[in-house]
Design an enzyme around this catalytic site. Structure first.
Site, mmCIF file in Angstrom:
data_model
loop_
_atom_site.group_PDB
_atom_site.id
_atom_site.type_symbol
_atom_site.label_atom_id
_atom_site.label_comp_id
_atom_site.label_asym_id
_atom_site.label_seq_id
_atom_site.Cartn_x
_atom_site.Cartn_y
_atom_site.Cartn_z
ATOM 1 N N CYS A 113 21.502 21.825 34.138
ATOM 2 C CA CYS A 113 20.956 21.886 32.781
ATOM 3 C C CYS A 113 21.188 20.538 32.081
ATOM 4 O O CYS A 113 20.599 19.543 32.451
ATOM 5 C CB CYS A 113 21.565 23.065 32.033
ATOM 6 S SG CYS A 113 20.613 23.519 30.589
ATOM 7 N N HIS A 201 20.620 27.796 35.624
ATOM 8 C CA HIS A 201 22.058 27.953 35.882
ATOM 9 C C HIS A 201 22.313 28.722 37.178
ATOM 10 O O HIS A 201 22.155 29.939 37.205
ATOM 11 C CB HIS A 201 22.714 28.681 34.703
ATOM 12 C CG HIS A 201 22.780 27.834 33.481
ATOM 13 N ND1 HIS A 201 23.838 27.008 33.219
ATOM 14 C CD2 HIS A 201 21.878 27.631 32.493
ATOM 15 C CE1 HIS A 201 23.611 26.353 32.105
ATOM 16 N NE2 HIS A 201 22.419 26.714 31.636
ATOM 17 N N GLU A 203 25.161 29.264 38.478
ATOM 18 C CA GLU A 203 26.494 29.884 38.479
ATOM 19 C C GLU A 203 26.505 31.296 37.905
ATOM 20 O O GLU A 203 27.459 32.029 38.103
ATOM 21 C CB GLU A 203 27.486 28.990 37.712
ATOM 22 C CG GLU A 203 27.302 28.899 36.202
ATOM 23 C CD GLU A 203 26.251 27.881 35.759
ATOM 24 O OE1 GLU A 203 25.394 27.492 36.575
ATOM 25 O OE2 GLU A 203 26.265 27.494 34.575
ATOM 26 N N SER A 255 56.852 40.857 33.701
ATOM 27 C CA SER A 255 56.329 41.627 32.571
ATOM 28 C C SER A 255 55.655 42.898 33.044
ATOM 29 O O SER A 255 55.308 43.752 32.249
ATOM 30 C CB SER A 255 55.310 40.778 31.815
ATOM 31 O OG SER A 255 54.165 40.598 32.636
ATOM 32 N N GLY A 257 52.831 42.586 34.486
ATOM 33 C CA GLY A 257 51.449 42.130 34.629
ATOM 34 C C GLY A 257 51.225 41.496 35.994
ATOM 35 O O GLY A 257 52.176 41.288 36.759
ATOM 36 N N ASP A 259 50.129 38.382 36.880
ATOM 37 C CA ASP A 259 50.519 37.000 37.150
ATOM 38 C C ASP A 259 52.007 36.879 37.464
ATOM 39 O O ASP A 259 52.388 36.269 38.462
ATOM 40 C CB ASP A 259 50.160 36.098 35.958
ATOM 41 C CG ASP A 259 48.714 36.264 35.548
ATOM 42 O OD1 ASP A 259 47.921 36.711 36.396
ATOM 43 O OD2 ASP A 259 48.386 35.984 34.390
ATOM 44 N N SER A 260 52.843 37.475 36.620
ATOM 45 C CA SER A 260 54.278 37.336 36.877
ATOM 46 C C SER A 260 54.655 38.082 38.151
ATOM 47 O O SER A 260 55.554 37.663 38.888
ATOM 48 C CB SER A 260 55.102 37.810 35.680
ATOM 49 O OG SER A 260 54.952 39.186 35.466
ATOM 50 N N SER A 261 53.963 39.163 38.458
ATOM 51 C CA SER A 261 54.277 39.903 39.690
ATOM 52 C C SER A 261 53.939 39.070 40.919
ATOM 53 O O SER A 261 54.688 39.058 41.893
ATOM 54 C CB SER A 261 53.494 41.214 39.757
ATOM 55 O OG SER A 261 53.824 42.022 38.667
#
Ligand code: XMP
Length: 545
Positions: A113, A201, A203, A255, A257, A259-261
């Site tokens: 674009c 586009h 994507e 936490s 969640g 990510d921390s896991s």
């Protein structure tokens, strides 16, 4: 003139519980990232989406500033460059530009674009406001099926256009590869330089053949072999962490969640008994959340897990507070106090592991040569300040969320945890409007478990991005048997979103909503009314606060 519909959201930024203060040096994963592609960001809301699509092809990529120096580009030895879209017009004063030298380096370029308009303009073409703007789906017709970019591309297919400008003239050195009914240069190629442009586009999912096109560019044009494999990445990170940590201890805040896991699972594989995880139970967690973290990390990963039962402390600091930002601030401060106290008991701890992800690095402006900081719209990383005196380990800072999920599965985390919807750091406090009380939390926790449980049972959990209950600070009249009641209201919020910056309310089936409502009213003492939130973001936000 606008190239892509929509702008960055104007929602207020959340005060971070702490800033991401330390920036690790550029990715050290040299073997896997040898074949990299750079995405030059001209301010498009789709730059991260392009990057994710490139990674899906197992090609490593980095998002960099549009005006990155040619030397900095060369130092990264990229196999290709992708120029993103932009909300600007190339002929606007101060429109973002890249160094035109980039087109002469012999490195393949794909302009998308605005990126295409820029390439064509830099190489002798003309960009004009199009007579008919194209927003949405268009039919695209292949003009030159021989070009490797279009290999396997159907003669006619749907593409997603979103532009008010288009290239009106290309220099003799460009030829058209594809057109639409109103745009003769929907895809172009320079005759002597490896420079391509797409007016549409590739994507977005609305361009069904976009994936093939990107795969062709990365493979046939750039010569990338798809070397970016998460399994190898994990092995490399594990090795690096072992080397860096030596015999010191690492602390990781859990936490519950994703990510921390994943960070904890990765570190547990890397350093086993040298890892100490800390879970601060602030009394604002969802039903059975603490138990599931304990089960996973004590019984499965055999981690040294310290649970700090601090519910009473949080209730004390929240007493009488109704203002949402003040609630957040107090929860953040108390969290740091609790974490610090517990961490100080761990001997020989030099490192703190955090689940910082690539979008956090990008949005905070911390990536080397990355785009400038944008408004941070949401964050679910439990950041901690550097006054704690630890060195940071951020093993996920090169990854997108979907990569983190795949990595979690590879590391043996259960699907249930890996596909968990995000949950805000301040927990149920942002969903308990007004003052947070034990009684309010009880109602909210019970109602939330019913919402999530029913949505899972109906097979809707994975199709939605976030589903939860909110306790409103209003009471209204109802009737139960022969008695009039005067009780609380629960709002049910369920949204679908790709990036949490915009979101649609989920069109859940009526019978599912009916089951949720009936169960909440029957089973949660103190609630006599349930509403379903049918607002999109923007202008509403996902959380109610
Ligand atoms: P909004 O409500 O702005 O939320 O549409 C976007 C995303 O951010 C999460 N969120 C938070 N996460 N601390 C967090 O860690 C917070 O204070 C916070 N507030 C919102 C929200 O759950 C959604 O995923």
């Amino acid at each position: 003139m606008q190239a892509i519909a929509g702008t960055r959201s104007t929602s207020p930024a959340y005060p971070r519980m702490s800033a991401m203060t330390q920036v690790a040096p550029q990715s050290a994963h040299t073997t896997l990232t040898d074949q990299r592609v750079l995405i030059l960001d001209f301010g498009s809301q789709y730059a991260q989406l392009i990057a994710r699509r490139v990674r899906e092809q197992e090609v490593f990529c980095e998002i960099v500033r549009h005006d990155i120096a040619v030397d900095a580009v060369l130092a990264r030895r990229p196999k290709g460059l992708i120029l993103s879209g932009s909300p600007s017009s190339v002929y606007d004063d101060g429109a973002p530009k890249c160094d035109p030298q980039l087109f002469q380096l012999g490195i393949p370029v794909l302009g998308i674009c605005y990126g295409m308009q820029l390439a064509c303009e830099a190489l002798g073409g003309r960009v004009e406001s199009a007579e008919s703007r194209e927003y949405g789906r268009s039919q695209c017709y292949v003009v030159d099926a021989e070009d490797p970019l279009l290999a396997g591309f159907p003669d006619e297919s749907e593409v997603w256009m979103s532009h008010g400008d288009q290239v009106s003239e290309v220099s003799d050195e460009f030829r058209s590869l594809a057109r639409t009914d109103t745009c003769p240069f929907a895809a172009v190629k320079h005759t002597s330089l490896p420079v391509y442009g797409l007016q549409f586009h590739p994507e977005v999912t609305h361009t069904p053949e976009g994936k093939r096109l990107l795969a062709n560019f990365l493979g046939a044009v750039c010569g990338c072999e798809g070397t970016w494999k998460l399994g190898d990445f994990a092995a490399e990170v594990i090795e690096n962490v072992r080397r860096r940590v030596g015999d010191a201890r690492v602390i990781c805040g859990l936490s519950g969640g994703v990510d921390s896991s994943v960070v904890a699972a990765l570190l547990s594989k890397a350093i086993g008994s040298q890892l100490t995880c800390i879970l601060v139970d602030n009394g604002l967690l969802r039903k059975a959340e603490e138990e599931s973290v304990v089960e996973e990390f004590t019984n499965h990963f055999k981690t040294d897990l310290h649970v700090v039962n601090a519910g009473d402390r949080f209730m004390e600091v929240l007493a009488g507070i109704t203002e949402p930002q003040e609630k957040r601030r107090r929860i953040g401060a108390e969290f740091i106090r609790c974490f610090k106290e517990e961490a100080s008991k761990v001997e020989n701890a030099h490192f703190l592991a955090q689940g910082t992800l690539y979008p956090d690095v990008i949005e905070s402006g911390a990536a080397p040569d990355g785009p400038a900081a944008t408004i941070k719209l949401h964050h679910n990383v439990g950041g901690l300040p550097d006054e704690l005196g630890f060195e940071l380990i951020e093993p996920l800072r090169d990854l997108f969320k979907d990569e983190v999920r795949r990595l979690g599965l590879e590391l043996g985390l259960p699907e249930e945890l890996v596909w968990r919807h995000p949950f805000p750091g301040p927990g149920l406090a942002v969903r308990c409007l007004g003052e947070v009380t034990e009684e309010g939390l009880r109602m909210l926790r019970e109602a939330d478990a019913i919402v999530v449980g029913e949505i899972k049972a109906a097979g809707w959990y994975r199709a939605t991005s976030q589903a939860f209950a909110v306790l409103l600070p209003v009471q209204s009249v109802g009737v139960m048997g022969d008695l009039r009641t005067y009780e609380s209201t629960i709002a049910v919020r369920c949204v679908s979103t790709e990036d949490f910056m915009t979101a649609d309310w989920s069109h859940l089936p009526y019978d599912l909503l009916a089951r949720i409502s009936t169960r909440i009213i029957n089973e949660v003492k103190g609630v006599n009314r349930v509403c379903y939130d049918i607002s999109s973001k923007p202008p509403a936000t996902i959380e109610w606060e």
